[in-house]
Write a protein that holds these residues in place. Structure first.
Motif, mmCIF file in Angstrom:
data_model
loop_
_atom_site.group_PDB
_atom_site.id
_atom_site.type_symbol
_atom_site.label_atom_id
_atom_site.label_comp_id
_atom_site.label_asym_id
_atom_site.label_seq_id
_atom_site.Cartn_x
_atom_site.Cartn_y
_atom_site.Cartn_z
ATOM 1 N N ASN A 111 0.911 -1.359 -0.001
ATOM 2 C CA ASN A 111 0.142 0.059 0.059
ATOM 3 C C ASN A 111 1.055 1.114 0.015
ATOM 4 N N ALA A 112 1.257 1.687 -1.159
ATOM 5 C CA ALA A 112 2.075 2.859 -1.357
ATOM 6 C C ALA A 112 1.517 4.184 -0.683
ATOM 7 N N ALA A 113 0.400 4.450 -0.589
ATOM 8 C CA ALA A 113 -0.127 5.564 -0.004
ATOM 9 C C ALA A 113 0.216 5.564 1.567
ATOM 10 N N MET A 114 -0.039 4.281 2.205
ATOM 11 C CA MET A 114 0.336 4.173 3.591
ATOM 12 C C MET A 114 1.772 3.854 3.978
ATOM 13 N N GLY A 115 2.574 3.139 3.032
ATOM 14 C CA GLY A 115 3.889 2.775 3.155
ATOM 15 C C GLY A 115 3.780 1.566 3.841
ATOM 16 N N LEU A 116 2.777 0.681 3.774
ATOM 17 C CA LEU A 116 2.769 -0.664 4.653
ATOM 18 C C LEU A 116 2.274 -1.617 3.547
#
Length: 376
Positions: free
Chosen positions: A44-49
């Motif tokens: 999840n690139a938006a959250m970095g997770l």
């Protein structure tokens, strides 16, 4: 200093004559199939997770209900060891951003789909993996903040999880004021793994002292003397069980690290017997797959075959230095039963049916540690 446990560039085993085709194939599968999943579709690139799991059919992430600190830490280890320090730095930043409890100290178990703390209890398993992953990231990247977190979390574990009799609780409340679950084998094993990684990264002999104390407590509390096996619950507990995969995992930590603390605690002799017991009773003769759990007599009480137990068996075989044809045959059985073009099978039933179809983000850690122990 003891011999270090290394993962993607060296191996602790002695077998050298094995035909390399099977090993090369599963390593190529890891590099070309598994890792790209967690850089792209599973991230999840938006959250970095990393997402908790993805579909094995199309690599679509399962609808996120939570993100676990342990899963983020395992991915931090994976990408640190492969040398992708850009992605590792993102994971390290996310670990600190989402999971660190700035009020009480320590690490939340999970956050929700928006990144807010969800399961706020403090568990030893998570804290062990934070130490383990940050130690590997610190050693490879030289990042001071990672070294600092290793030291801070290690001291917190000693101070806030201690039972008072040499052991450590598996789970405590958010503010560390109440014990929720007493000592369990699995988080203690991963803490031993974490202390080894921290010693290698920092060169601090304090971690040898911590490891020695931990191993003495495990030997005193969890070892079934009749078999040498390390049980999941303290000896004498109701509904106790022996997991063959954990015997193989402990065997590797002992023999692969060559740390004298295992000998001092008497675990080297016991784990040699535990390996034999687990292999004799816990490996299906027909498929070569490792069962999930046995009772103290060796009867199978859970015949599920999870991929992590298979990788621990491979790692233990390689560490023991079995004949090349024996290791090669087991690699082939593993490859045929658990790997496929889109990824892997997380678990099967004894008859071969897939019992878990999705692919969790935590499994890449098991693949990395096992494959690194195979001959080159």
């Amino acid at each position: 200093m003891q011999n270090p446990i290394t993962y993607l560039t060296e191996h602790p085993c002695s077998t050298q004559s094995l035909s390399e085709s099977g090993i090369a194939e599963i390593r190529a599968h890891y590099l070309n199939v598994v890792l790209p999943i967690w850089r792209h579709a599973g991230f999840n690139a938006a959250m970095g997770l990393p997402f908790e799991a993805i579909s094995s059919e199309d690599h679509m992430p399962l609808p996120p209900k939570r993100y676990r600190a342990m899963a983020c830490a395992r991915q931090l280890f994976v990408f640190s060891e492969i040398g992708d320090l850009t992605h590792a730095a993102t994971l390290f930043a996310s670990l600190r951003r989402y999971f660190y409890d700035g009020q009480n100290g320590g690490w939340f178990y999970s956050v929700d789909e928006n990144g807010a703390p969800l399961e706020r209890q403090k568990d030893l398993y998570t804290h062990a993996f934070v130490v383990f992953a940050c130690a590997h990231y610190a050693r490879i990247s030289g990042t001071k903040a990672a070294f600092d977190l290793v030291d801070e979390t290690a001291k917190l574990i000693e101070a806030r999880f201690a039972t008072g009799d040499g052991l450590l609780n598996a789970e405590v409340s958010e503010d560390f004021s109440a014990t929720q679950t007493g000592p369990l084998q699995n988080p203690l094993m991963h803490l031993a793994e974490a202390w080894l990684a921290a010693r290698e990264a920092t060169g601090d002999s304090t971690y040898d002292v911590r490891l020695a104390a931990l191993l003495r407590s495990v030997a005193r509390t969890f070892v079934d003397e009749a078999t040498g096996c390390i049980a999941e619950l303290p000896i004498g507990s109701m509904d106790n069980r022996i997991e063959p995969g954990h015997q193989f995992e402990w065997f590797f930590l002992c023999m692969g690290s060559d740390n004298p603390a295992f000998v001092s605690a008497g675990l080297d002799r016991r784990l040699a017997r535990a390996f034999d017991f687990a292999e004799r009773h816990g490996v299906d003769e027909r498929s070569g797959a490792v069962y999930a759990a046995l009772d103290e007599s060796g009867s199978v009480i859970d015949s599920t075959q999870r991929i992590w137990a298979q990788t621990e068996y491979l790692r233990a075989l390689a560490t023991r230095g079995v004949a090349a044809d024996v290791l090669g045959a087991q690699i082939e059985r593993y490859r045929r039963r658990f790997l496929h073009a889109r990824g892997w099978v997380e678990s099967r039933s004894e008859d071969g049916a897939v019992s878990r179809a999705d692919m969790p983000s935590t499994t890449a850690y098991h693949l990395a540690t096992a494959y690194a122990s195979l001959p080159r």
